[in-house]
Design an enzyme around this catalytic site. Structure first.
Site, PDB file in Angstrom:
ATOM      1  N   GLU A  40      -6.047  12.565  -5.557  1.00 56.19           N
ATOM      2  CA  GLU A  40      -6.648  11.456  -4.829  1.00 56.19           C
ATOM      3  C   GLU A  40      -6.094  11.420  -3.413  1.00 56.19           C
ATOM      4  OE1 GLU A  40      -7.193   6.617  -5.492  1.00 56.19           O
ATOM      5  OE2 GLU A  40      -5.363   7.585  -6.207  1.00 56.19           O
ATOM      6  N   LYS A 114     -14.942   5.997  -6.373  1.00 52.94           N
ATOM      7  CA  LYS A 114     -14.053   5.325  -7.316  1.00 52.94           C
ATOM      8  C   LYS A 114     -14.588   3.939  -7.679  1.00 52.94           C
ATOM      9  CE  LYS A 114      -9.133   4.006  -7.610  1.00 52.94           C
ATOM     10  NZ  LYS A 114      -7.871   4.008  -6.835  1.00 52.94           N
ATOM     11  N   CYS A 155      -7.908   7.952 -10.433  1.00 51.30           N
ATOM     12  CA  CYS A 155      -6.700   7.138 -10.530  1.00 51.30           C
ATOM     13  C   CYS A 155      -6.838   5.896 -11.425  1.00 51.30           C
ATOM     14  CB  CYS A 155      -6.228   6.766  -9.136  1.00 51.30           C
ATOM     15  SG  CYS A 155      -4.478   6.289  -9.054  1.00 51.30           S
TER      16      CYS A 155
END
Length: 275
Positions: A40, A114, A155
């Site tokens: 990330e 995300k 994440c």
């Protein structure tokens, strides 16, 4: 399927981070990998948002993306660019935390924004409000590779199992979880969450991570992992930056799913009621 995993300590200078990524593409190909996975925020990590705003670009103007695409084409390598901070399309739009899958011809095969943004207050005193400057995505994404289907996440998504159920329903054989995990949450939950996602979806999980002390004063946990569908850890890169390699035996997926058919046995679940 041989893969390479980059564990890096990204800084505030995108040009320096680009050099690290391009070298990783070269080294991954030299090591015989078919695909490279990066963490990330591969283009920069900078908690000073005023300073970061001077270097974050739109997707079309991002030099890190352009250099990695060129390197992928030069070396004929698939690259999962874990995520980049990019500007939104409108002038006043929030930024996006966006993953890219780059094909060996340098083309963009898939994008993923995300979904779950990291808005937390930790016992260590750390406070994070990703939603203050980033806009979350809304759609799970899976992409067909030559020999497997890759599901994308980033994440904090790891804490929300619905994302991974959606990816396995889309046929994901491998799920990527690029991350910049904090040290306290990494020590507590990183390994167990990633192993759980591999086990409950009977697929490989590849988690390329940021590590160490960054120029913006934050620390990340490291321990990039590759996990097989039975939950066995094939690679744990510890805390040092560098490039790791792992072999994914894709036949392992069918073997595990025949022994514990979690995909075949999955049923829709209605909302719980409280009589």
């Amino acid at each position: 399927m041989k893969i390479a995993v980059l564990q890096m300590t990204a800084g505030i200078d995108p040009a320096q981070n680009a050099r690290t990524l391009v070298q990783a593409v070269r080294d991954a190909r030299a090591g015989g990998a078919e695909m490279l996975f990066t963490p990330e925020m591969s283009n920069l990590i900078d908690r000073n948002r005023a300073r970061a705003s001077e270097t974050i670009r739109s997707e079309g103007e991002d030099h890190v993306l352009a250099e990695v695409r060129a390197a992928a084409a030069e070396h004929g390598l698939w690259v999962h660019l874990g995520s980049l901070a990019v500007r939104g399309d409108a002038p006043d739009a929030k930024w996006r935390n966006r993953a890219f899958v780059i094909a060996p011809d340098g083309g963009i095969a898939a994008r993923y924004d995300k979904i779950h943004l990291f808005d937390v207050d930790l016992a260590s005193g750390e406070s994070w409000r990703e939603s203050a400057v980033y806009e979350g995505g809304e759609q799970a994404v899976a992409v067909q590779l030559p020999r497997a289907v890759l599901g994308l996440s980033i994440c904090y998504d790891i804490r929300f199992s619905a994302v991974y159920s959606a990816l396995s329903r889309a046929g994901a054989d491998i799920i990527a979880v690029p991350a910049a995990f904090t040290v306290p949450t990494g020590q507590a939950h990183w390994h167990v969450l990633l192993r759980a996602r591999a086990i409950e979806n009977a697929c490989f999980v590849v988690a390329a991570a940021q590590t160490g002390e960054h120029a913006d004063s934050r620390s990340t946990y490291g321990h990039s992992l590759v996990i097989d569908p039975w939950g066995e850890i094939l690679l744990d890169m510890g805390e040092a930056p560098g490039l790791g390699f792992a072999e994914l035996d894709l036949a392992r997926i069918a073997d595990v799913r025949s022994r514990v058919p979690v995909i075949a046995n999955r049923r829709p679940v209605a909302e719980a009621v409280r009589p």
